[in-house]
Design a protein around this motif. Structure first.
Motif, PDB file in Angstrom:
ATOM      1  N   ALA A 167       0.833  -1.204   0.000  1.00 36.90           N
ATOM      2  CA  ALA A 167       0.000   0.000   0.000  1.00 36.90           C
ATOM      3  C   ALA A 167       0.868   1.254   0.000  1.00 36.90           C
ATOM      4  O   ALA A 167       0.586   2.206  -0.728  1.00 36.90           O
ATOM      5  CB  ALA A 167      -0.944  -0.002   1.204  1.00 36.90           C
ATOM      6  N   LEU A 171       0.486   1.171  -4.120  1.00 33.90           N
ATOM      7  CA  LEU A 171      -0.877   1.677  -4.239  1.00 33.90           C
ATOM      8  C   LEU A 171      -0.997   3.145  -3.859  1.00 33.90           C
ATOM      9  O   LEU A 171      -1.907   3.821  -4.290  1.00 33.90           O
ATOM     10  CB  LEU A 171      -1.829   0.853  -3.362  1.00 33.90           C
ATOM     11  N   SER A 175      -4.698   4.180  -0.321  1.00 36.29           N
ATOM     12  CA  SER A 175      -5.048   2.785  -0.059  1.00 36.29           C
ATOM     13  C   SER A 175      -4.756   2.379   1.370  1.00 36.29           C
ATOM     14  O   SER A 175      -5.356   1.455   1.877  1.00 36.29           O
ATOM     15  CB  SER A 175      -4.262   1.863  -0.965  1.00 36.29           C
ATOM     16  N   ARG A 176      -3.815   3.045   1.995  1.00 33.93           N
ATOM     17  CA  ARG A 176      -3.427   2.664   3.349  1.00 33.93           C
ATOM     18  C   ARG A 176      -4.600   2.792   4.314  1.00 33.93           C
ATOM     19  O   ARG A 176      -4.652   2.105   5.323  1.00 33.93           O
ATOM     20  CB  ARG A 176      -2.263   3.523   3.840  1.00 33.93           C
ATOM     21  N   ARG A 178      -7.425   1.602   4.123  1.00 32.27           N
ATOM     22  CA  ARG A 178      -8.103   0.309   4.247  1.00 32.27           C
ATOM     23  C   ARG A 178      -7.462  -0.581   5.297  1.00 32.27           C
ATOM     24  O   ARG A 178      -8.099  -1.431   5.860  1.00 32.27           O
ATOM     25  CB  ARG A 178      -8.064  -0.450   2.919  1.00 32.27           C
TER      26      ARG A 178
END
Length: 180
Positions: A167, A171, A175-176, A178
């Motif tokens: 992440a 990403l 995204s982190r 999540r």
């Protein structure tokens, strides 16, 4: 076999032997996952890149090593955290732990090849340090019951640590969210 299911250990070992790679399936998978987690390209010729040997051939589309790459990339991007480690399926805790430590060493190598100057979050830095500690670990004495439980906990932690690093690097910060 689904597109997110890793090939069997024995199949990966056989494919590695055919290419005369001096790597176990755990080492191959660790290096591949390190490369992908750091933002390295998901490419058919991954073996030459990850093994730092331009003379290695690309896997044939659909063969075991190509399926290993495709499944690993899919798992890393899975919103349901379906990422798995390819480790020896042994009853012997020492064998499994040795495979896990080798996976971590190879992950660090693959990660180092691709990470470049990407900044890691504080949690990502901690996860990478933990991976380095596991890569240097050794099993001295074995208590099968207690060690089995510890190994299961370490595997679960590693899965989350790898997803966090992915992440951070591949990403991006959005995204982190999540993972928390």
């Amino acid at each position: 076999m689904s597109e997110t299911e890793l090939p069997a250990w024995t199949d990966v070992a056989s494919a590695a032997d055919q290419l005369q790679l001096a790597s176990t399936p755990a080492e191959l998978h660790g290096a591949l996952c390190g490369w992908l987690a750091a933002g390295g390209a998901d490419q058919p010729g991954w073996i030459a890149t990850v093994m730092a040997d331009p003379d290695l051939p690309s896997p044939v589309p659909g063969d075991t090593l190509d399926r290993l790459r495709a499944a690993s990339a899919k798992q890393l991007g899975d919103a349901d955290f379906g990422f798995e480690l390819l480790l020896p399926d042994a009853d012997d805790v020492q064998v499994r732990a040795g495979g896990l430590f080798a996976w971590c060493r190879s992950f660090l190598g693959g990660f180092g090849l691709a990470v470049g100057d990407k900044a890691l979050s504080e949690e990502g830095q901690e996860a990478l340090a933990d991976l380095a500690n596991l890569a240097a670990a050794r099993i001295e004495e074995v208590d099968p019951e207690q060690d089995e439980e510890s190994l299961t906990e370490i595997e679960e932690y590693l899965r989350m640590a790898v997803l966090l690093l992915h992440a951070d690097c591949a990403l991006g910060p959005r995204s982190r969210q999540r993972l928390h």
